[in-house]
Write a protein that holds these residues in place. Structure first.
Motif, PDB file in Angstrom:
ATOM      1  N   UNK A   1       0.869  -1.173   0.000  1.00 43.31           N
ATOM      2  CA  UNK A   1       0.000   0.000   0.000  1.00 43.31           C
ATOM      3  C   UNK A   1       0.907   1.223   0.000  1.00 43.31           C
ATOM      4  N   UNK A   2       0.546   2.240  -0.763  1.00 44.56           N
ATOM      5  CA  UNK A   2       1.359   3.454  -0.819  1.00 44.56           C
ATOM      6  C   UNK A   2       0.536   4.664  -0.399  1.00 44.56           C
ATOM      7  N   UNK A   3       1.256   5.734  -0.085  1.00 47.07           N
ATOM      8  CA  UNK A   3       0.600   6.986   0.269  1.00 47.07           C
ATOM      9  C   UNK A   3       0.048   7.029   1.685  1.00 47.07           C
ATOM     10  N   UNK A   4       0.630   6.240   2.588  1.00 51.74           N
ATOM     11  CA  UNK A   4       0.174   6.235   3.974  1.00 51.74           C
ATOM     12  C   UNK A   4       1.356   6.492   4.906  1.00 51.74           C
ATOM     13  N   UNK A   5       1.081   6.707   6.182  1.00 49.76           N
ATOM     14  CA  UNK A   5       2.146   6.894   7.163  1.00 49.76           C
ATOM     15  C   UNK A   5       2.332   5.603   7.967  1.00 49.76           C
TER      16      UNK A   5
ATOM     17  N   UNK B   1       9.506   5.363   4.278  1.00 49.12           N
ATOM     18  CA  UNK B   1       8.903   6.679   4.475  1.00 49.12           C
ATOM     19  C   UNK B   1       8.916   7.537   3.218  1.00 49.12           C
ATOM     20  N   UNK B   2       9.968   7.454   2.419  1.00 51.25           N
ATOM     21  CA  UNK B   2      10.089   8.352   1.261  1.00 51.25           C
ATOM     22  C   UNK B   2       8.910   8.252   0.300  1.00 51.25           C
ATOM     23  N   UNK B   3       8.289   7.097   0.199  1.00 56.11           N
ATOM     24  CA  UNK B   3       7.129   6.950  -0.679  1.00 56.11           C
ATOM     25  C   UNK B   3       5.854   6.629   0.062  1.00 56.11           C
ATOM     26  N   UNK B   4       5.925   6.641   1.395  1.00 52.14           N
ATOM     27  CA  UNK B   4       4.768   6.243   2.183  1.00 52.14           C
ATOM     28  C   UNK B   4       4.343   4.828   1.816  1.00 52.14           C
ATOM     29  N   UNK B   5       5.327   3.963   1.612  1.00 57.56           N
ATOM     30  CA  UNK B   5       5.092   2.597   1.144  1.00 57.56           C
ATOM     31  C   UNK B   5       5.065   1.615   2.305  1.00 57.56           C
ATOM     32  N   UNK B   6       4.022   0.820   2.346  1.00 59.01           N
ATOM     33  CA  UNK B   6       3.863  -0.184   3.398  1.00 59.01           C
ATOM     34  C   UNK B   6       3.720  -1.557   2.756  1.00 59.01           C
ATOM     35  N   UNK B   7       4.538  -2.494   3.183  1.00 64.46           N
ATOM     36  CA  UNK B   7       4.427  -3.888   2.757  1.00 64.46           C
ATOM     37  C   UNK B   7       3.885  -4.701   3.922  1.00 64.46           C
ATOM     38  N   UNK B   8       2.884  -5.517   3.646  1.00 66.55           N
ATOM     39  CA  UNK B   8       2.285  -6.375   4.669  1.00 66.55           C
ATOM     40  C   UNK B   8       2.775  -7.799   4.469  1.00 66.55           C
TER      41      UNK B   8
END
Length: 101
Positions: A47-51, A73-80
């Motif tokens: 997911x991108x665009x999140x904190x 943080x640079x892309x607000x990228x989260x991997x689950x």
């Protein structure tokens, strides 16, 4: 304790207790993400665009059903992740595992 046994224990605790958000986050690495790792593990969803707080919160919900996250943080990228890695190697990120109580 063997790192593999610790990760399996964390995953089983989350599964046994459900994904109700009860637990704590433990850093795997504060400078590396698991997107690259020597265990051959891959994330299940991105997911991108999140904190970071939203990334963690989303992981704790039953819709995502994960046991660990990476955050860049640079892309607000989260991997689950369904299973946390123990050998993060991706620079410019952080990795956490969720320990259910």
């Amino acid at each position: 304790m063997d790192a593999g046994i610790g990760m399996l224990t964390a995953m089983l605790m989350v599964m046994a207790h459900g994904f109700d958000g009860e637990g704590t986050w433990q850093a795997i690495s504060t400078s590396l993400a698991c997107e690259t790792n020597s265990e051959g593990l891959t994330y299940t969803r991105k997911q991108t665009g999140i904190d970071l707080a939203t990334c963690k919160s989303n992981c704790e919900t039953s819709a995502i059903r994960c046991t660990a996250i990476d955050f860049i943080e640079s892309g607000g990228e989260c991997n689950y992740w369904n299973m946390p890695c123990s050998t993060p190697a991706e620079a410019n990120g952080v990795s956490y595992k969720f320990l259910a109580t």
